[in-house]
Design a protein around this motif. Structure first.
Motif, PDB file in Angstrom:
ATOM      1  N   TRP A 145       0.809  -1.223   0.000  1.00 41.65           N
ATOM      2  CA  TRP A 145       0.000   0.000   0.000  1.00 41.65           C
ATOM      3  C   TRP A 145       0.843   1.273   0.000  1.00 41.65           C
TER       4      TRP A 145
ATOM      5  N   SER B  13       3.647   1.464  -1.511  1.00 42.48           N
ATOM      6  CA  SER B  13       4.126   1.490  -2.897  1.00 42.48           C
ATOM      7  C   SER B  13       3.084   2.096  -3.825  1.00 42.48           C
ATOM      8  N   VAL B  14       1.821   1.736  -3.620  1.00 42.02           N
ATOM      9  CA  VAL B  14       0.743   2.321  -4.422  1.00 42.02           C
ATOM     10  C   VAL B  14       0.659   3.829  -4.160  1.00 42.02           C
TER      11      VAL B  14
ATOM     12  N   VAL C 250      -0.544   1.839 -11.940  1.00 40.18           N
ATOM     13  CA  VAL C 250      -1.210   1.718 -10.641  1.00 40.18           C
ATOM     14  C   VAL C 250      -2.335   0.689 -10.739  1.00 40.18           C
TER      15      VAL C 250
ATOM     16  N   ALA D 287      -0.829  -2.769 -10.754  1.00 39.88           N
ATOM     17  CA  ALA D 287      -0.408  -3.173  -9.408  1.00 39.88           C
ATOM     18  C   ALA D 287      -1.612  -3.619  -8.581  1.00 39.88           C
ATOM     19  N   LEU D 288      -2.709  -2.880  -8.677  1.00 40.04           N
ATOM     20  CA  LEU D 288      -3.912  -3.258  -7.941  1.00 40.04           C
ATOM     21  C   LEU D 288      -4.507  -4.564  -8.475  1.00 40.04           C
TER      22      LEU D 288
ATOM     23  N   ARG E 176      -2.472  -7.410  -7.104  1.00 42.07           N
ATOM     24  CA  ARG E 176      -2.838  -7.652  -5.695  1.00 42.07           C
ATOM     25  C   ARG E 176      -4.164  -8.386  -5.591  1.00 42.07           C
TER      26      ARG E 176
ATOM     27  N   SER F  89       5.790  -5.412  -5.351  1.00 46.09           N
ATOM     28  CA  SER F  89       5.547  -4.035  -4.906  1.00 46.09           C
ATOM     29  C   SER F  89       6.758  -3.152  -5.144  1.00 46.09           C
TER      30      SER F  89
END
Length: 104
Positions: free
Chosen positions: A8, A10-11, A54, A57-58, A61, A86
């Motif tokens: 989180w 990293s996001v 982004v 990445a989500l 996850r 991440s």
């Protein structure tokens, strides 16, 4: 999951980089990958180049959560994988944006 303590931030780091570098990028396209000769091999629109990473990445996850929830016997090393992903995604995104500001 302990790796979320890295994921989180990293996001958040990627979003902050987008806000900081986004207005400094002069062109409407961003080089997303470079060949061995140091030249860009493909470009993306500015919005996709900034926020698409982004989203990826989500999505990674979410995929990790789905796999570890519904097929946990097939998933191994979730913590290490999420931690490494991440850091690598955030670092590469920052480098791509830095290059975009330089006009490469």
């Amino acid at each position: 999951m302990n790796a979320d303590f890295v994921f989180w931030p990293s996001v958040a780091f990627m979003a902050t980089c987008n806000l900081y570098f986004g207005r400094r990028i002069r062109g409407d396209r961003i080089a997303m990958q470079w060949g061995l000769d140091g030249r860009p091999t493909w470009y993306a629109s500015k919005a996709i180049g900034l926020w698409g990473v982004v989203g990826i990445a989500l999505a990674v996850r979410l995929l990790i959560w789905i796999a570890s929830t519904y097929i946990p016997t097939k998933v191994h090393g979730v913590e290490a994988g999420l931690l490494i992903a991440s850091v690598v995604i955030a670092a590469s995104h920052a480098l791509v944006l830095r290059k975009a500001v330089q006009g490469v």
